[in-house]
Design a protein around this motif. Structure first.
Motif, mmCIF file in Angstrom:
data_model
loop_
_atom_site.group_PDB
_atom_site.id
_atom_site.type_symbol
_atom_site.label_atom_id
_atom_site.label_comp_id
_atom_site.label_asym_id
_atom_site.label_seq_id
_atom_site.Cartn_x
_atom_site.Cartn_y
_atom_site.Cartn_z
ATOM 1 N N CYS A 140 36.887 96.160 83.702
ATOM 2 C CA CYS A 140 37.918 95.995 82.791
ATOM 3 C C CYS A 140 38.978 97.087 83.597
ATOM 4 C CB CYS A 140 37.613 96.258 81.585
ATOM 5 S SG CYS A 140 38.982 96.066 80.455
ATOM 6 N N PRO A 141 38.633 98.411 83.613
ATOM 7 C CA PRO A 141 39.680 99.211 84.236
ATOM 8 C C PRO A 141 40.476 98.898 85.454
ATOM 9 C CG PRO A 141 37.574 100.494 83.888
ATOM 10 C CD PRO A 141 37.401 99.014 83.664
ATOM 11 N N PHE A 142 39.720 98.296 86.218
ATOM 12 C CA PHE A 142 40.255 97.933 87.702
ATOM 13 C C PHE A 142 41.130 96.696 87.458
ATOM 14 C CE2 PHE A 142 36.268 100.174 88.379
ATOM 15 C CZ PHE A 142 36.891 101.144 89.227
ATOM 16 N N GLU A 143 40.714 95.871 86.700
ATOM 17 C CA GLU A 143 41.654 94.587 86.160
ATOM 18 C C GLU A 143 42.740 94.900 85.839
ATOM 19 O OE1 GLU A 143 42.020 90.185 85.710
ATOM 20 O OE2 GLU A 143 40.866 91.675 87.260
ATOM 21 N N ALA A 144 42.515 95.892 84.690
ATOM 22 C CA ALA A 144 43.780 96.444 84.094
ATOM 23 C C ALA A 144 45.024 96.891 85.199
ATOM 24 C CB ALA A 144 43.545 97.458 83.129
ATOM 25 N N ILE A 145 44.605 97.669 86.212
ATOM 26 C CA ILE A 145 45.327 98.284 87.232
ATOM 27 C C ILE A 145 45.825 97.111 87.939
ATOM 28 C CG2 ILE A 145 45.316 99.666 89.292
ATOM 29 C CD1 ILE A 145 43.254 101.314 87.865
ATOM 30 N N ILE A 167 47.918 105.388 84.475
ATOM 31 C CA ILE A 167 47.458 104.811 83.024
ATOM 32 C C ILE A 167 46.548 106.016 82.197
ATOM 33 C CG2 ILE A 167 45.819 103.367 81.991
ATOM 34 C CD1 ILE A 167 46.375 101.231 84.196
ATOM 35 N N VAL A 168 45.914 106.605 82.858
ATOM 36 C CA VAL A 168 45.172 107.920 82.102
ATOM 37 C C VAL A 168 46.164 108.865 81.573
ATOM 38 C CG1 VAL A 168 43.160 109.729 82.629
ATOM 39 C CG2 VAL A 168 42.973 107.244 83.351
ATOM 40 N N LYS A 169 47.061 109.241 82.501
ATOM 41 C CA LYS A 169 48.040 110.334 82.049
ATOM 42 C C LYS A 169 48.908 109.841 80.927
ATOM 43 C CE LYS A 169 52.057 112.706 83.961
ATOM 44 N NZ LYS A 169 52.946 113.124 85.011
ATOM 45 N N ASN A 170 49.248 108.454 80.907
ATOM 46 C CA ASN A 170 50.021 107.915 79.920
ATOM 47 C C ASN A 170 49.481 107.489 78.802
ATOM 48 O OD1 ASN A 170 52.038 108.504 81.502
ATOM 49 N ND2 ASN A 170 52.427 106.559 82.280
ATOM 50 N N GLU A 171 48.204 106.959 78.862
ATOM 51 C CA GLU A 171 47.526 106.186 77.698
ATOM 52 C C GLU A 171 46.317 106.805 77.486
ATOM 53 O OE1 GLU A 171 47.931 102.059 78.153
ATOM 54 O OE2 GLU A 171 49.541 102.500 79.501
ATOM 55 N N GLY A 172 45.895 107.489 78.284
ATOM 56 C CA GLY A 172 44.298 108.148 78.068
ATOM 57 C C GLY A 172 43.360 107.084 78.741
ATOM 58 N N TYR A 173 42.059 107.297 78.723
ATOM 59 C CA TYR A 173 41.196 106.327 79.415
ATOM 60 C C TYR A 173 41.298 105.232 78.406
ATOM 61 C CZ TYR A 173 39.551 109.945 82.473
ATOM 62 O OH TYR A 173 39.319 110.634 83.605
ATOM 63 N N ALA A 174 41.519 105.131 77.315
ATOM 64 C CA ALA A 174 41.641 103.880 76.461
ATOM 65 C C ALA A 174 42.356 102.994 76.820
ATOM 66 C CB ALA A 174 41.862 104.105 74.886
ATOM 67 N N GLY A 175 43.530 103.210 77.813
ATOM 68 C CA GLY A 175 44.624 102.365 78.405
ATOM 69 C C GLY A 175 43.980 101.447 79.401
ATOM 70 N N LEU A 176 42.727 101.877 79.983
ATOM 71 C CA LEU A 176 42.125 101.239 80.865
ATOM 72 C C LEU A 176 41.278 100.008 80.384
ATOM 73 C CD1 LEU A 176 40.851 104.249 83.250
ATOM 74 C CD2 LEU A 176 42.535 102.532 83.796
ATOM 75 N N LYS A 178 42.230 98.413 77.299
ATOM 76 C CA LYS A 178 42.984 97.542 76.325
ATOM 77 C C LYS A 178 42.846 96.136 76.409
ATOM 78 C CE LYS A 178 47.791 97.681 77.937
ATOM 79 N NZ LYS A 178 48.986 98.259 77.590
ATOM 80 N N GLY A 179 42.754 95.612 77.600
ATOM 81 C CA GLY A 179 42.613 94.269 77.751
ATOM 82 C C GLY A 179 40.895 93.916 77.816
ATOM 83 N N LEU A 180 40.015 94.470 77.256
ATOM 84 C CA LEU A 180 38.720 94.345 77.220
ATOM 85 C C LEU A 180 38.368 93.193 76.448
ATOM 86 C CD1 LEU A 180 35.820 94.914 78.113
ATOM 87 C CD2 LEU A 180 35.636 96.458 76.149
ATOM 88 N N TYR A 181 38.859 93.130 75.048
ATOM 89 C CA TYR A 181 38.220 91.882 74.488
ATOM 90 C C TYR A 181 38.957 90.562 75.160
ATOM 91 C CZ TYR A 181 37.195 95.264 70.886
ATOM 92 O OH TYR A 181 36.661 96.301 70.289
ATOM 93 N N PRO A 182 40.141 90.262 75.427
ATOM 94 C CA PRO A 182 40.498 89.274 76.065
ATOM 95 C C PRO A 182 39.812 88.876 77.309
ATOM 96 C CG PRO A 182 42.346 90.591 75.967
ATOM 97 C CD PRO A 182 41.245 91.366 75.215
ATOM 98 N N LEU A 183 39.510 90.115 78.158
ATOM 99 C CA LEU A 183 38.496 90.019 79.449
ATOM 100 C C LEU A 183 37.241 89.235 78.941
ATOM 101 C CD1 LEU A 183 38.631 90.353 82.397
ATOM 102 C CD2 LEU A 183 37.559 92.728 81.791
ATOM 103 N N TRP A 184 36.679 89.739 77.982
ATOM 104 C CA TRP A 184 35.406 89.093 77.453
ATOM 105 C C TRP A 184 35.546 87.641 77.130
ATOM 106 C CZ3 TRP A 184 33.938 93.862 73.882
ATOM 107 C CH2 TRP A 184 32.808 94.603 74.676
ATOM 108 N N ALA A 185 36.869 87.381 76.565
ATOM 109 C CA ALA A 185 37.171 86.114 76.051
ATOM 110 C C ALA A 185 37.366 85.116 77.167
ATOM 111 C CB ALA A 185 38.110 86.089 75.285
#
Length: 313
Positions: A140-145, A167-176, A178-185
């Motif tokens: 997920c983190p790498f897909e987001a980037i 991403i980490v600076k602007n949104e924290g680690y949670a920003g990496l 944020k696409g996890l649920y649709p990625l699972w889907a």
């Protein structure tokens, strides 16, 4: 063969210790095979993925794939055509480790230990879903980037390291994530189809050929893996495509503080049902070829280690 107390004859080959099936070493080998099968193959189709993602986010950005590559190459050279390869390579290497390695683990434990009388297809579906659930936590983190790099113009970041730190600076680690649920889907149905269809296709190919798998050479067996992989890949592409479009849209267009459900609802309102199928023909070619080569590489690696190919038992 050298005996105790005697030096081994020059040029003699020490017998290689055979890997025991379903041992810790076996599962570790499958994880390594998954890395080798997924990281390089996904990185190699970065040009297709780049254009697909951009067309999903903005269907009018290019008139065709060829015009897209021509335009990108003229402006940015070969580096531009392969833009986003580094998060793709790293992310899908980790995903391959989890997808293939844990599939073998869960297939063994579900099918042989926990639920031995369960139909094989149910075991394949359960094992692949469980494996992908874990694999996506690493991907997920790498897909987001990758998606942000590829779908924003000018690019959100120029490389993996810059994308991660921004991403980490602007949104924290949670920003990496944020696409996890649709990625699972996207990925869990994709992988369930990929593995269950592959196993069924390989079994059907051997049944059609009329002889047991063991009677064919390893080259012929890996050829069956390639064909079974391509059949599975076509199904994977169709089943997971709407979620793939949504992942691209979410990573490119999710507003700060917006919940996942709220963002999906807003984006769907803009693109509609038809918009969920943007870029499907490209993805069928990409995923069909990708999946076929992944199974070919994975099973070739297993053969190299003296292990049986997947499926057809």
């Amino acid at each position: 063969m050298a005996t105790k107390g005697k030096p081994q004859a020059p040029g003699a080959v020490t017998p290689q210790k055979k890997i025991e099936l379903f041992s810790g070493t076996y599962f570790a080998a499958c994880m390594l095979g998954g890395i080798i099968a997924c990281g390089p193959t996904h990185a190699s189709v970065t040009p297709l993925d780049l254009v697909k993602c951009r067309r999903q986010v903005d269907p009018k950005i290019y008139t065709s794939n060829l015009s897209a590559w021509s335009k990108i190459y003229r402006a940015e050279g070969l580096r531009g055509v392969f833009f986003g390869w580094s998060p793709t390579f790293v992310g899908y290497s980790f995903q391959g480790l989890g997808k293939y390695g844990f599939y073998e683990v869960f297939k063994y434990y579900y099918g042989e230990r926990l639920f031995p009388n369960t139909p094989k297809t149910i075991v394949y579906l359960g094992a692949s879903a469980s494996a992908e659930f874990i694999a996506d936590l690493a991907l997920c983190p790498f897909e987001a980037i990758k998606v942000r790099m590829q779908t924003t113009l000018p690019p959100y970041a120029q490389n993996l390291r810059e994308g991660w730190s921004t991403i980490v600076k602007n949104e924290g680690y949670a920003g990496l994530y944020k696409g996890l649920y649709p990625l699972w889907a996207r990925q869990i149905p994709y992988t369930m189809v990929k593995f269950a269809t592959f196993e069924s296709a390989v079994a059907q190919i051997y049944a059609t050929l009329g002889k047991p798998k063991e009677t064919y050479s390893t080259l012929q067996q890996t050829g069956v893996s390639f064909l079974g992989g391509y059949i599975a890949g076509i199904g994977c592409a169709v089943v997971s495509h709407p979620a793939d479009v949504m992942v691209s849209k979410l990573n490119a267009d999710r507003k700060a503080g917006e919940g996942a459900g709220q963002a999906i609802s807003r984006i769907y309102g803009k693109i509609g049902f038809a918009g969920l199928w943007n870029g499907l023909p490209v993805r069928i070619v990409m995923i069909g070829t990708l999946t076929a080569f992944q199974w070919l590489i994975y099973d070739s690696f297993k053969v190299y280690l003296g292990l049986p190919t997947t499926g057809g038992h």
